[in-house]
Design a protein around this motif. Structure first.
Motif, PDB file in Angstrom:
ATOM      1  N   UNK A  20       0.843  -1.202   0.000  1.00  0.00           N
ATOM      2  CA  UNK A  20       0.000   0.000   0.000  1.00  0.00           C
ATOM      3  C   UNK A  20       0.877   1.250   0.000  1.00  0.00           C
ATOM      4  N   UNK A  21       2.016   1.191   0.689  1.00  0.00           N
ATOM      5  CA  UNK A  21       2.929   2.328   0.686  1.00  0.00           C
ATOM      6  C   UNK A  21       3.501   2.607  -0.696  1.00  0.00           C
ATOM      7  N   UNK A  22       3.795   1.559  -1.440  1.00  0.00           N
ATOM      8  CA  UNK A  22       4.400   1.728  -2.762  1.00  0.00           C
ATOM      9  C   UNK A  22       3.374   2.010  -3.855  1.00  0.00           C
ATOM     10  N   UNK A  23       2.237   1.344  -3.794  1.00  0.00           N
ATOM     11  CA  UNK A  23       1.261   1.434  -4.878  1.00  0.00           C
ATOM     12  C   UNK A  23       0.045   2.301  -4.530  1.00  0.00           C
ATOM     13  N   UNK A  24      -0.169   2.568  -3.252  1.00  0.00           N
ATOM     14  CA  UNK A  24      -1.357   3.320  -2.855  1.00  0.00           C
ATOM     15  C   UNK A  24      -2.620   2.538  -3.147  1.00  0.00           C
ATOM     16  N   UNK A  27      -3.056  -0.493  -5.733  1.00  0.00           N
ATOM     17  CA  UNK A  27      -2.416  -1.783  -5.493  1.00  0.00           C
ATOM     18  C   UNK A  27      -3.233  -2.954  -6.034  1.00  0.00           C
ATOM     19  N   UNK A  28      -4.540  -2.827  -6.093  1.00  0.00           N
ATOM     20  CA  UNK A  28      -5.385  -3.937  -6.524  1.00  0.00           C
ATOM     21  C   UNK A  28      -5.390  -4.138  -8.038  1.00  0.00           C
ATOM     22  N   UNK A  42       5.317  -8.529  -3.323  1.00  0.00           N
ATOM     23  CA  UNK A  42       4.697  -9.697  -2.691  1.00  0.00           C
ATOM     24  C   UNK A  42       3.364  -9.296  -2.054  1.00  0.00           C
ATOM     25  N   UNK A  43       3.323  -8.141  -1.406  1.00  0.00           N
ATOM     26  CA  UNK A  43       2.069  -7.652  -0.828  1.00  0.00           C
ATOM     27  C   UNK A  43       1.027  -7.366  -1.891  1.00  0.00           C
ATOM     28  N   UNK A  44       1.469  -6.821  -3.021  1.00  0.00           N
ATOM     29  CA  UNK A  44       0.553  -6.553  -4.129  1.00  0.00           C
ATOM     30  C   UNK A  44      -0.048  -7.850  -4.636  1.00  0.00           C
ATOM     31  N   UNK A  51      -8.451 -10.124  -4.214  1.00  0.00           N
ATOM     32  CA  UNK A  51      -9.321  -9.328  -5.097  1.00  0.00           C
ATOM     33  C   UNK A  51      -9.949 -10.220  -6.179  1.00  0.00           C
ATOM     34  N   UNK A  52      -9.133 -11.032  -6.835  1.00  0.00           N
ATOM     35  CA  UNK A  52      -9.628 -11.882  -7.922  1.00  0.00           C
ATOM     36  C   UNK A  52     -10.600 -12.954  -7.446  1.00  0.00           C
TER      37      UNK A  52
END
Length: 137
Positions: A20-24, A27-28, A42-44, A51-52
């Protein structure tokens, strides 16, 4: 809550925060970025897997959770972990899927030696204590 879910959520925490810090809030839906570190990617992947698997209502709820986490970085992990806890309870297969995405975490091992001539080691091939022992060559 099962121990497996609790362990998975604990392991996932740093990855979720980094993602979330990198992609905001993107991210999804965002593709992996080579410039972003492995932890964030890895978090993404974890969040996109959840999500999928979700239906439209579950996706909307996850989107709101991610947006709120993006607005308040200090609560990223707890907000996302609450969402994931519910999702994991409802879908046992998801727990296995997410566990496969997490890098293997070394387990902590405590080794203690106490007393005269005691030995402490994680793995011992040969150990001789005492006086007058010889090893054969």
């Amino acid at each position: 809550m099962s121990t497996e879910i609790a362990d998975l959520l604990t392991q996932a925490g740093p990855y979720l925060t980094a993602a979330v810090g990198a992609y905001g809030s993107a991210v999804l839906t965002r593709a992996e970025d080579a410039a972003v570190d492995a932890t964030a990617n890895a978090g993404r992947r974890l969040l996109q897997r959840v999500w999928r698997r979700g239906n439209e209502a579950e996706r909307a709820a996850l989107q709101v959770t991610v947006e709120e986490a993006d607005q308040a970085p200090d609560v990223v992990v707890s907000a996302l972990q609450l969402y994931l806890r519910r999702a994991l309870r409802e879908d046992a297969g998801l727990c296995r899927d997410l566990a496969e995405l997490l890098p293997l975490q070394p387990r902590s091992v405590n080794i203690t030696a106490a007393g005269e001539r005691s030995i402490a080691a994680h793995t011992i091939t040969t150990a001789i204590t005492g006086d007058g022992h010889r090893t054969e060559s």
